[in-house]
Design a protein around this motif. Structure first.
Motif: not given
Length: 561
Positions: A33-60
């Motif tokens: 989860n990660m969302t970027v908000f932009e206003f007036g040339g400035r940025l605010l980020i809400v959350d910065c998370g990871v996703l866990f791999p599934e079986e078809e992504q071996p070694g990740i």
């Protein structure tokens, strides 16, 4: 409802006075989860998370959001608002702060404590701003108000972001448990006030939008856990998320009631529960917690182990116990409780662990045979109630797979949000709020970034495809030496196979075909090693396909002398 379109190009320059919302993860998936908000040339980020791999992504190990679209704008980021302390919302923060360590982190006391401990392992000391419900902070051009929400971890917050373009409310993960263990309710009064003020765009948790009715109370689990503890005759092993403080509290309460001692197993579990206890979020009776090394001195009927691995993660404690690869060995009569949800994609891994534990004689209690888990997300009945309180002018479902996003959009429409004011987007799709309307304006790069050991972003989809082929079809190596002048074979071919299910002796059938192919190439003047390698790959590949219906990786090596 507006829908994403695969032909979307890059979004144009944001119109003056407009607000742009760009999710870089969390849409069409559970995690990242990660969302970027932009206003007036400035940025605010809400959350910065990871996703866990599934079986078809071996070694990740982990999957990160793609920072490409903001990499050249790191100096424009005013801060990162963290709604709560789960890995799918904070796990990628260290990787973003590697690129700019002084981006301020904004969150509640527990959330910041969890991310600070994680950052310490990455040797990053962050700038932090601690907030709590009711606080209102100016973050550059973004006026942020923080609202209490109930979730499966304490101290979760929603955030209302006010700009001249309008007010956006991001719920984070939430539910509306009316009997929470910590007595901290989702603040419906504040959401109603914001609704009266006018919510121009509402971003809402979609995880349980397909589930009818209301999510059960967290405290409903207590009686089930006590029943399990009362019936157990040997050790009890509880697997849970390392951040699920409420669930662990109920385990501690049950252990205390039945005269058992508790040991935490796994680095993340020990770390997070230590933080929660130190900050007062976890109430621990005196003498209840013992070091795992002290368990040998206790009789089995007085032992509770709390560990990670409820999702079948191969390196987590529970999986290693199931595989007899852990210092704690499962024996006949042990009770194992999987006190967590089943994240989509992890089903096979979890059932493999359950079968492994059962093989060694454990009684495995899980969501499928006992009520040992309730969700941390609002079900359809709660979402309908929520929409009627908030009365959003525009709606953008977030946090969920496609079926969840679409179901959430339909709930919003039922409560009166006009269909053309509901945006179903996907990762990377920019949504602009201009003159009170939210519309899709384009798309930025938002692919998967894979973490493999110390490597970040080096593993590509192509290399993952190679790994899948190696795992499923095996590899065949072909080695030969050719005369660089005549192109004739002087040694070989030597063929070896691994994991293909083909005996090395069987390759006698393809040797003449390789000789013929190399001979024709020599007569045609084809002498370059790369061209000969491609020729061998095609020849061996066709032979294997015709005779074995398999498609292994074929690795030809041609040496010129």
């Amino acid at each position: 409802m507006s829908h994403p379109h695969p032909e979307l190009g890059p979004p144009p320059k944001l119109a003056e006075g407009g607000l742009r919302v760009t999710p870089l993860g969390g849409l069409g998936e559970i995690g990242r989860n990660m969302t970027v908000f932009e206003f007036g040339g400035r940025l605010l980020i809400v959350d910065c998370g990871v996703l866990f791999p599934e079986e078809e992504q071996p070694g990740i190990d982990l999957i990160l959001p793609d920072f490409t679209s903001i990499r050249n704008r790191l100096n424009d980021i005013e801060g990162i608002v963290l709604t709560h302390g789960h890995e799918d919302h904070i796990g990628a923060v260290p990787y973003l702060l590697r690129e700019k360590p002084d981006i301020p982190l904004i969150g509640s006391k527990l959330t910041l404590a969890l991310i600070e401990a994680k950052l310490q392992e990455h040797r990053i000391r962050p700038y932090t701003l601690e907030v709590r419900e009711g606080n209102r902070e100016r973050v550059g051009p973004f006026d942020c108000e923080f609202i209490a929400v109930n979730h499966s971890i304490p101290d979760a917050l929603a955030v209302a972001i006010r700009t001249p373009a309008g007010m956006v409310v991001h719920t984070g993960d939430f539910k509306m448990d009316q009997l929470p263990l910590d007595h901290r309710l989702t603040d419906l009064t504040t959401f109603a006030r914001l609704g009266e003020e006018g919510i121009d765009l509402l971003l809402t948790d979609s995880t349980n939008a397909e589930v009818p009715g209301f999510t059960p109370h967290e405290r409903d689990i207590s009686s089930v856990l006590r029943q399990v503890f009362g019936g157990a005759r040997k050790r009890i092993i509880v697997a849970s998320f390392a951040s699920h403080v409420h669930r662990i509290q109920q385990v501690l309460d049950a252990a205390h009631a039945y005269g058992r001692r508790v040991a935490f197993v796994g680095r993340s579990m020990v770390r997070n529960m230590g933080i929660a206890r130190d900050l007062g979020y976890l109430k621990v009776p005196a003498g209840l917690i013992v070091d795992v090394k002290a368990l040998d001195d206790l009789p089995d009927e007085e032992v509770v182990l709390v560990c990670t691995g409820s999702q079948g993660e191969p390196m987590a404690a529970l999986s290693r116990m199931a595989n007899r690869d852990h210092q704690i060995r499962i024996v006949q009569g042990d009770t194992v409780v999987l006190a967590s949800s089943l994240i989509p994609g992890n089903e096979n891994s979890v059932y493999r662990v359950i079968n492994g534990l059962t093989r060694w004689g454990a009684n495995v209690v899980h969501k499928g045979n006992a009520k040992v888990h309730v969700s941390g997300h609002a079900s359809a009945g709660e979402l309908l109630y929520f929409y009627n309180i908030c009365k959003p002018k525009n709606l953008m479902p977030v946090h969920g797979e496609w079926r969840h996003l679409r179901a959430n959009a339909e709930l919003g429409a039922l409560t009166g949000v006009p269909h053309d004011h509901i945006v179903i987007a996907e990762d990377g799709v920019a949504v602009d709020l201009i003159d009170g309307r939210a519309r899709i304006s384009g798309k930025v790069q938002a692919g998967y970034v894979y973490v493999d050991g110390l490597s970040v972003g080096d593993v590509t989809e192509s290399s993952l495809k190679d790994r899948r082929i190696l795992g499923e079809e095996g590899i065949i190596s072909v080695y030969l030496v050719v005369d660089s002048t005549t192109g004739k074979i002087t040694s070989g071919p030597h063929i070896q196979a691994r994991g293909s299910g083909i005996e090395d002796s069987a390759f006698a059938g393809v040797m003449p075909k390789i000789d013929d192919a190399i001979g024709r190439a020599a007569r045609d003047g084809v002498l370059e090693a790369y061209q000969l390698q491609q020729l061998i790959r095609r020849t061996v590949g066709k032979w294997v396909s015709d005779n074995y219906r398999r498609r292994p990786m074929i690795l030809p090596v041609v040496v010129e002398v």
